[in-house]
Design a protein around this motif. Structure first.
Motif, PDB file in Angstrom:
ATOM      1  N   LEU A   1       0.194   6.335   7.227  1.00  0.00           N
ATOM      2  CA  LEU A   1       1.216   5.350   7.596  1.00  0.00           C
ATOM      3  C   LEU A   1       1.483   4.370   6.456  1.00  0.00           C
ATOM      4  O   LEU A   1       2.623   4.021   6.164  1.00  0.00           O
ATOM      5  CB  LEU A   1       0.772   4.600   8.851  1.00  0.00           C
ATOM      6  N   TYR A   2       0.381   3.942   5.804  1.00  0.00           N
ATOM      7  CA  TYR A   2       0.543   2.998   4.693  1.00  0.00           C
ATOM      8  C   TYR A   2       1.306   3.633   3.524  1.00  0.00           C
ATOM      9  O   TYR A   2       2.277   3.072   3.013  1.00  0.00           O
ATOM     10  CB  TYR A   2      -0.824   2.514   4.201  1.00  0.00           C
ATOM     11  N   VAL A   3       0.849   4.799   3.090  1.00  0.00           N
ATOM     12  CA  VAL A   3       1.505   5.461   1.963  1.00  0.00           C
ATOM     13  C   VAL A   3       2.945   5.820   2.331  1.00  0.00           C
ATOM     14  O   VAL A   3       3.853   5.749   1.492  1.00  0.00           O
ATOM     15  CB  VAL A   3       0.718   6.709   1.526  1.00  0.00           C
ATOM     16  N   GLY A   4       3.174   6.182   3.596  1.00  0.00           N
ATOM     17  CA  GLY A   4       4.533   6.476   4.033  1.00  0.00           C
ATOM     18  C   GLY A   4       5.453   5.282   3.884  1.00  0.00           C
ATOM     19  O   GLY A   4       6.596   5.408   3.434  1.00  0.00           O
ATOM     20  N   ALA A   5       4.963   4.089   4.268  1.00  0.00           N
ATOM     21  CA  ALA A   5       5.766   2.874   4.105  1.00  0.00           C
ATOM     22  C   ALA A   5       6.020   2.583   2.636  1.00  0.00           C
ATOM     23  O   ALA A   5       7.150   2.275   2.220  1.00  0.00           O
ATOM     24  CB  ALA A   5       5.064   1.691   4.771  1.00  0.00           C
ATOM     25  N   GLU A   6       4.959   2.681   1.831  1.00  0.00           N
ATOM     26  CA  GLU A   6       5.078   2.398   0.397  1.00  0.00           C
ATOM     27  C   GLU A   6       6.084   3.331  -0.270  1.00  0.00           C
ATOM     28  O   GLU A   6       6.972   2.896  -1.024  1.00  0.00           O
ATOM     29  CB  GLU A   6       3.710   2.540  -0.256  1.00  0.00           C
ATOM     30  N   GLU A   7       5.962   4.631  -0.003  1.00  0.00           N
ATOM     31  CA  GLU A   7       6.827   5.595  -0.675  1.00  0.00           C
ATOM     32  C   GLU A   7       8.229   5.663  -0.069  1.00  0.00           C
ATOM     33  O   GLU A   7       9.171   6.067  -0.755  1.00  0.00           O
ATOM     34  CB  GLU A   7       6.169   6.977  -0.668  1.00  0.00           C
ATOM     35  N   SER A   8       8.365   5.282   1.191  1.00  0.00           N
ATOM     36  CA  SER A   8       9.724   5.197   1.753  1.00  0.00           C
ATOM     37  C   SER A   8      10.503   4.090   1.056  1.00  0.00           C
ATOM     38  O   SER A   8      11.699   4.237   0.773  1.00  0.00           O
ATOM     39  CB  SER A   8       9.656   4.927   3.261  1.00  0.00           C
ATOM     40  N   ILE A   9       9.813   2.990   0.762  1.00  0.00           N
ATOM     41  CA  ILE A   9      10.463   1.926  -0.012  1.00  0.00           C
ATOM     42  C   ILE A   9      10.727   2.413  -1.435  1.00  0.00           C
ATOM     43  O   ILE A   9      11.863   2.350  -1.934  1.00  0.00           O
ATOM     44  CB  ILE A   9       9.589   0.661  -0.048  1.00  0.00           C
ATOM     45  N   GLY A  10       9.671   2.906  -2.102  1.00  0.00           N
ATOM     46  CA  GLY A  10       9.820   3.323  -3.485  1.00  0.00           C
ATOM     47  C   GLY A  10      10.798   4.467  -3.672  1.00  0.00           C
ATOM     48  O   GLY A  10      11.515   4.523  -4.668  1.00  0.00           O
ATOM     49  N   GLY A  11      10.834   5.387  -2.699  1.00  0.00           N
ATOM     50  CA  GLY A  11      11.697   6.555  -2.833  1.00  0.00           C
ATOM     51  C   GLY A  11      13.152   6.308  -2.507  1.00  0.00           C
ATOM     52  O   GLY A  11      14.042   6.961  -3.064  1.00  0.00           O
ATOM     53  N   TRP A  12      13.428   5.352  -1.587  1.00  0.00           N
ATOM     54  CA  TRP A  12      14.800   5.189  -1.099  1.00  0.00           C
ATOM     55  C   TRP A  12      15.417   3.815  -1.352  1.00  0.00           C
ATOM     56  O   TRP A  12      16.605   3.621  -1.100  1.00  0.00           O
ATOM     57  CB  TRP A  12      14.847   5.484   0.407  1.00  0.00           C
ATOM     58  N   ILE A  13      14.639   2.862  -1.855  1.00  0.00           N
ATOM     59  CA  ILE A  13      15.184   1.509  -1.990  1.00  0.00           C
ATOM     60  C   ILE A  13      16.321   1.458  -2.992  1.00  0.00           C
ATOM     61  O   ILE A  13      17.261   0.662  -2.845  1.00  0.00           O
ATOM     62  CB  ILE A  13      14.063   0.501  -2.374  1.00  0.00           C
ATOM     63  N   VAL A  14      16.283   2.285  -4.030  1.00  0.00           N
ATOM     64  CA  VAL A  14      17.368   2.291  -5.019  1.00  0.00           C
ATOM     65  C   VAL A  14      18.674   2.739  -4.358  1.00  0.00           C
ATOM     66  O   VAL A  14      19.715   2.087  -4.492  1.00  0.00           O
ATOM     67  CB  VAL A  14      17.013   3.192  -6.218  1.00  0.00           C
ATOM     68  N   SER A  15      18.614   3.844  -3.616  1.00  0.00           N
ATOM     69  CA  SER A  15      19.815   4.321  -2.916  1.00  0.00           C
ATOM     70  C   SER A  15      20.292   3.303  -1.887  1.00  0.00           C
ATOM     71  O   SER A  15      21.500   3.063  -1.731  1.00  0.00           O
ATOM     72  CB  SER A  15      19.523   5.659  -2.220  1.00  0.00           C
ATOM     73  N   TYR A  16      19.340   2.692  -1.181  1.00  0.00           N
ATOM     74  CA  TYR A  16      19.676   1.686  -0.167  1.00  0.00           C
ATOM     75  C   TYR A  16      20.404   0.494  -0.790  1.00  0.00           C
ATOM     76  O   TYR A  16      21.441   0.039  -0.287  1.00  0.00           O
ATOM     77  CB  TYR A  16      18.395   1.220   0.523  1.00  0.00           C
TER      78      TYR A  16
ATOM     79  N   ALA B   1       8.713  -0.208  11.350  1.00  0.00           N
ATOM     80  CA  ALA B   1       7.946   0.523  12.357  1.00  0.00           C
ATOM     81  C   ALA B   1       6.624   1.034  11.791  1.00  0.00           C
ATOM     82  O   ALA B   1       5.581   0.994  12.463  1.00  0.00           O
ATOM     83  CB  ALA B   1       8.779   1.687  12.893  1.00  0.00           C
ATOM     84  N   LEU B   2       6.638   1.490  10.552  1.00  0.00           N
ATOM     85  CA  LEU B   2       5.418   1.990   9.927  1.00  0.00           C
ATOM     86  C   LEU B   2       4.396   0.872   9.725  1.00  0.00           C
ATOM     87  O   LEU B   2       3.184   1.079   9.897  1.00  0.00           O
ATOM     88  CB  LEU B   2       5.743   2.647   8.586  1.00  0.00           C
ATOM     89  N   LEU B   3       4.866  -0.324   9.388  1.00  0.00           N
ATOM     90  CA  LEU B   3       3.955  -1.453   9.228  1.00  0.00           C
ATOM     91  C   LEU B   3       3.288  -1.817  10.556  1.00  0.00           C
ATOM     92  O   LEU B   3       2.080  -2.075  10.615  1.00  0.00           O
ATOM     93  CB  LEU B   3       4.709  -2.660   8.669  1.00  0.00           C
ATOM     94  N   GLY B   4       4.069  -1.831  11.634  1.00  0.00           N
ATOM     95  CA  GLY B   4       3.504  -2.107  12.947  1.00  0.00           C
ATOM     96  C   GLY B   4       2.482  -1.067  13.357  1.00  0.00           C
ATOM     97  O   GLY B   4       1.417  -1.396  13.904  1.00  0.00           O
ATOM     98  N   ALA B   5       2.780   0.199  13.065  1.00  0.00           N
ATOM     99  CA  ALA B   5       1.849   1.279  13.403  1.00  0.00           C
ATOM    100  C   ALA B   5       0.546   1.163  12.604  1.00  0.00           C
ATOM    101  O   ALA B   5      -0.535   1.493  13.114  1.00  0.00           O
ATOM    102  CB  ALA B   5       2.507   2.631  13.144  1.00  0.00           C
ATOM    103  N   GLN B   6       0.638   0.670  11.381  1.00  0.00           N
ATOM    104  CA  GLN B   6      -0.577   0.470  10.579  1.00  0.00           C
ATOM    105  C   GLN B   6      -1.519  -0.542  11.237  1.00  0.00           C
ATOM    106  O   GLN B   6      -2.728  -0.351  11.285  1.00  0.00           O
ATOM    107  CB  GLN B   6      -0.212  -0.024   9.182  1.00  0.00           C
ATOM    108  N   GLY B   7      -0.941  -1.639  11.720  1.00  0.00           N
ATOM    109  CA  GLY B   7      -1.762  -2.637  12.386  1.00  0.00           C
ATOM    110  C   GLY B   7      -2.467  -2.067  13.599  1.00  0.00           C
ATOM    111  O   GLY B   7      -3.662  -2.324  13.822  1.00  0.00           O
ATOM    112  N   ALA B   8      -1.748  -1.267  14.394  1.00  0.00           N
ATOM    113  CA  ALA B   8      -2.351  -0.656  15.584  1.00  0.00           C
ATOM    114  C   ALA B   8      -3.448   0.328  15.200  1.00  0.00           C
ATOM    115  O   ALA B   8      -4.515   0.378  15.840  1.00  0.00           O
ATOM    116  CB  ALA B   8      -1.260   0.046  16.404  1.00  0.00           C
ATOM    117  N   CYS B   9      -3.220   1.114  14.155  1.00  0.00           N
ATOM    118  CA  CYS B   9      -4.201   2.109  13.743  1.00  0.00           C
ATOM    119  C   CYS B   9      -5.451   1.443  13.172  1.00  0.00           C
ATOM    120  O   CYS B   9      -6.576   1.879  13.446  1.00  0.00           O
ATOM    121  CB  CYS B   9      -3.575   3.049  12.703  1.00  0.00           C
ATOM    122  N   TRP B  10      -5.272   0.368  12.405  1.00  0.00           N
ATOM    123  CA  TRP B  10      -6.425  -0.319  11.822  1.00  0.00           C
ATOM    124  C   TRP B  10      -7.320  -0.914  12.918  1.00  0.00           C
ATOM    125  O   TRP B  10      -8.532  -1.035  12.726  1.00  0.00           O
ATOM    126  CB  TRP B  10      -5.960  -1.400  10.859  1.00  0.00           C
TER     127      TRP B  10
END
Length: 383
Positions: free
Chosen positions: A211-226, A363-372
């Motif tokens: 979940l953490y890496v997914g959030a990090e790479e979703s930002i890194g991978g798509w923030i330029v296009s966004y 959503a991924l950040l919220g899920a990280q808190g629940a998983c931790w």
């Protein structure tokens, strides 16, 4: 440790460049968000391959030889990526090859660093160096691309770093057969891989990391296009935002571990998740380029130590005799988030628009808190 730092810098250099190059890759092959996301799928398959193969390979050929094999495989993948831009399918194969090599390296280095004194501090430095590589590469890639240099030429820089790194890894780890364990730690019954797969701690930490890496790479991978499409920024400015996020990761991973040791890994993650959620809400709901840029960099800072906290917690919860398999599995499943979640963002963006980046990350950040919350409490290293 220096060799491990250099290896992770190259990994960050490779991973951080993808987001900056996606608009140019789409244009080169005339493909959609969903199609370009196959690159992330290819990387994910590489991670899964590494998860299954690393532990058995270490027991067969040794720790150092496995690292050397991973370096050779990574070099092959980088040669593939720099040698052509005619076949998108062949590029996907290159991403698979590099992904399998990186996941192998990461799992082995994580298991090595988990055994050091103050693992939270040193693992934070290790992944901080990854962040420095990911900070620098989008700027270099963008500078080349806006001057008309074909995107694949960027990967020659990877090859240039890969070759001397192989020699350094051979000198530092070539003779290392296995990480040392004492007799009390060698009492895991049955197959080590089977015991690893049955471990609740391993899977909880792996899902959190995914979940953490997914959030990090979703930002890194798509923030330029966004930023180009939603915030109407220019490519160079948008790539600086991606770099700013990775710089936040690098600075936080190097600076924050002493603070985290005072707070405790468990408490610090909850505090940082809450801060990251607030910043992500601002990045999404305040519709300006500058607010998104600032909040994105600060999000990188707040989530920066999640990886090292996971490895430090795993070092306490997981018997050392299981470390090679456990950390390979945790790292591979965790890194699969860098493929799976950006893929989901790409598919949704094709159907509804690139705006989905921000709510998905929230959503991924919220899920990280629940998983931790599900990670067991621990006061001492488990033997």
């Amino acid at each position: 440790m220096l060799v491990a730092f250099c290896t992770l810098f190259l990994a960050g250099w490779n991973g951080g460049s993808t987001g900056a190059m996606i608009p140019y890759i789409e244009r080169n092959y005339n493909i959609s968000y969903a199609r370009v996301s196959v690159l992330f799928v290819s990387t994910f398959i590489g991670y899964v391959t590494a998860a299954a193969a690393t532990g058995p390979l270490v027991r067969r050929v040794g720790f150092g030889n496995t690292l050397l094999i991973a370096m050779v495989v990574e070099l092959i993948g980088n040669v593939i990526n720099c040698s052509q831009r005619k076949s998108f399918n062949f590029m996907c194969f290159g991403f698979f090859v590099v992904g399998s090599a990186f996941a192998t390296q990461l799992g082995l280095f994580n298991s090595y660093f988990a055994r050091l004194n103050k693992p939270l501090l040193w693992t934070g430095c290790l992944h901080g160096i990854y962040g420095l590589g990911a900070f620098a590469s989008p700027q270099v890639a963008t500078a080349m691309l806006i001057r008309g240099v074909p995107y694949n030429v960027f990967y020659t820089t990877n090859v240039g770093m890969n070759v001397p790194l192989f020699g350094l890894v051979w000198l530092a780890f070539g003779k290392l057969k296995a990480l040392p364990i004492n007799p009390a730690e060698a009492s895991v019954h049955g197959s080590v891989l089977r015991e690893t797969l049955k471990s609740k701690a391993v899977w909880t930490l792996a899902v959190f990391l995914m979940l953490y890496v997914g959030a990090e790479e979703s930002i890194g991978g798509w923030i330029v296009s966004y930023l180009i499409e939603v915030r109407h920024g220019d490519p160079q400015g948008a790539s600086w935002v991606a770099s700013g996020m990775y710089l936040g990761l690098a600075v936080g991973r190097i600076v924050l571990p002493p603070v985290n040791m005072l707070l405790g890994e468990r408490n610090s993650v909850f505090i940082y998740v809450a801060l990251a959620i607030m910043l992500q809400c601002l990045a999404w709901r305040v519709p300006t380029f500058n607010s998104t840029a600032i909040c994105t960099a600060l999000i990188g800072l707040t989530i920066s130590t999640f990886y090292s906290a996971t490895i430090a917690m795993g070092g306490k919860l997981i018997p050392k005799s299981m470390h090679a398999d456990a950390f390979s599995l945790i790292s591979a499943v965790g890194q699969s988030g860098s493929a799976f979640w950006p893929l989901i963002v790409g598919v949704m963006s094709t159907k509804t628009g690139i705006w989905v980046v921000e709510p998905t990350v929230l959503a991924l950040l919220g899920a990280q808190g629940a998983c931790w919350w599900l990670v067991p409490r621990v006061d001492r290293r488990v033997q």
